[in-house]
Design an enzyme around this catalytic site. Structure first.
Site, PDB file in Angstrom:
ATOM      1  N   GLU A 133      87.931  15.903 -13.348  1.00 19.62           N
ATOM      2  CA  GLU A 133      87.646  16.623 -12.104  1.00 19.62           C
ATOM      3  C   GLU A 133      86.523  15.961 -11.313  1.00 19.62           C
ATOM      4  OE1 GLU A 133      89.027  18.988 -10.416  1.00 19.62           O
ATOM      5  OE2 GLU A 133      90.502  19.811 -11.805  1.00 19.62           O
ATOM      6  N   LYS A 167      82.180  20.445  -3.196  1.00 21.32           N
ATOM      7  CA  LYS A 167      83.093  21.587  -3.183  1.00 21.32           C
ATOM      8  C   LYS A 167      82.576  22.695  -2.290  1.00 21.32           C
ATOM      9  CE  LYS A 167      86.041  24.537  -5.966  1.00 21.32           C
ATOM     10  NZ  LYS A 167      86.523  24.905  -7.312  1.00 21.32           N
ATOM     11  N   ASN A 192      93.295  19.824  -4.410  1.00 21.17           N
ATOM     12  CA  ASN A 192      94.455  19.761  -5.306  1.00 21.17           C
ATOM     13  C   ASN A 192      94.907  18.331  -5.580  1.00 21.17           C
ATOM     14  OD1 ASN A 192      94.869  22.593  -5.696  1.00 21.17           O
ATOM     15  ND2 ASN A 192      95.690  22.710  -3.620  1.00 21.17           N
ATOM     16  N   HIS A 224      96.768  17.448  -8.736  1.00 18.88           N
ATOM     17  CA  HIS A 224      97.200  18.693  -9.376  1.00 18.88           C
ATOM     18  C   HIS A 224      98.703  18.956  -9.265  1.00 18.88           C
ATOM     19  CE1 HIS A 224      92.925  19.274  -9.535  1.00 18.88           C
ATOM     20  NE2 HIS A 224      93.034  20.451 -10.114  1.00 18.88           N
TER      21      HIS A 224
END
Length: 372
Positions: free
Chosen positions: A191, A233, A252, A255
């Protein structure tokens, strides 16, 4: 080194602090006493799991008691299976039996599963009570504890039921990371790499330079990586709180394929970060074909993921099966699968990709796994 504070300021919401540092859990109760929105909380429910509770529940509750804050606790089995409506219902019933009301608050003490589950339970019990995040994994510190996404899984797919509810406070005590195994460490690194690629040259090339130190868990590098991810973020969430303006969807990256891998391989077979890393490799190659992603970025990203302990997965599934799983993802619009692809570092776009194009790339992906 002193704790780092990042303020998350989402329009229409109460700003909240993210505290990052070694030992900040010890001051947890004192921090909550002065946190806006928690002044009238009479009791805290600490929700944890069977892995984390034996390690950190006592310290958490002692920090609350030291500030004269009352608490109770519930522990769920560790693992993705706990992110379900059935487990959420058990927690709701237990909260009612404990006599918790609208003056309660829920603390998520654990990793991403606990954070998502506790956030969902808290945001729906009594039509919503305050939520506090106390992440104990690298993944949850850099991603899931910030931004207000909560959720549980259905058999049809991951995170298909949930809410957008911002926490009131986030306590990221980096001392808890010492108990993570290599799989979970690499999971969080996936991440971090995602954030770096889609954020900026500054973050990406800093991470390339410090990847070995991050893999080795060098303290100052770890805390800076967490802070950089939270700042990035927070900016994205501030611009698009509920993923309705197309900005937040950039988070995303990796993802679309990653969630399909998790679903088809069986949740828990691969860590979330490992699945996302594989999705990043796929999306970058798709980007090279569709939007001209530089091959240098594709190769540098591959090298970065390798250094962080996230090699390409040996697993694959039939292309049509993968495509079907992608179509059930919540990011699909009008039956078309959407991918976040990088034009370059810090520059990305969201593209609708036709089924035949996806199948072509999935076939190449599957062949690469077979060593052809």
């Amino acid at each position: 080194m002193p704790a780092t504070k990042v303020i998350v300021n989402v329009p229409g919401e109460q700003p909240y602090d993210v505290r990052i540092g070694n030992g900040v859990l010890g001051a947890f109760g004192a921090a909550l006493k002065t946190t806006p929105g928690l002044e009238n909380v009479s009791r805290y429910l600490v929700l944890s799991d069977s892995n984390v509770a034996p390690l950190y529940l006592k310290a958490c509750k002692e920090a609350l008691a030291a500030a004269d804050l009352k608490s109770c606790d519930i522990s769920v089995p560790a693992g993705e299976d706990s992110k379900s409506i059935a487990v959420a219902e058990e927690i709701w019933e237990a909260m009612a039996q404990l006599g918790l009301g609208r003056d309660a608050a829920v603390i998520a003490l654990g990793g991403g599963v606990v954070g998502d589950l506790a956030g969902f339970v808290g945001s729906t019990f009594m039509r919503g009570v305050p939520i506090v995040q106390a992440p104990t994994t690298l993944l949850s510190m850099v991603d899931s504890s910030v931004g207000g996404k909560t959720g549980v899984n259905l058999r049809a797919g991951k995170n298909l039921v949930g809410t957008f509810t911002q926490p009131r406070y986030v306590c990221a005590d980096t001392s808890t990371l010492a108990t993570l195994d290599e799989r979970e460490w690499a999971c969080g690194c996936g991440e971090i790499a995602k954030s770096a690629v889609i954020d900026s040259d500054d973050f990406f090339f800093w991470l390339v330079e410090h990847a070995n130190d991050l893999a080795k868990r060098e303290t100052s590098v770890v805390e800076e990586a967490i802070a950089r991810c939270v700042v990035f973020k927070a900016g994205v969430v501030a611009a698009d709180k509920t993923e309705s303006r197309g900005v937040r969807e950039c988070l995303n990256y990796g993802h679309t394929l990653g969630h399909a891998i998790e679903k088809l391989s069986g949740y828990g077979t691969f860590s979330h970060g490992a699945a996302v890393a594989e999705g990043m490799r796929f999306a970058a190659r798709l980007g090279a074909a569709l939007v001209g992603t530089p091959i240098e970025l594709v190769e540098t990203q591959d090298d970065l993921l390798d250094t962080l302990g996230l090699p390409a997965l040996a697993w694959h599934a039939a292309p049509d099966t993968m495509l079907d799983a992608m179509k059930r993802d919540k990011k699909t619009r009008g039956g078309q699968v959407r991918f976040v692809v990088p034009n370059d570092v810090g520059v990305r776009e969201i593209v609708n990709v036709a089924d035949d194009v996806i199948l072509e790339h999935l076939e190449a992906w599957a062949l690469s796994k077979e060593g052809r």
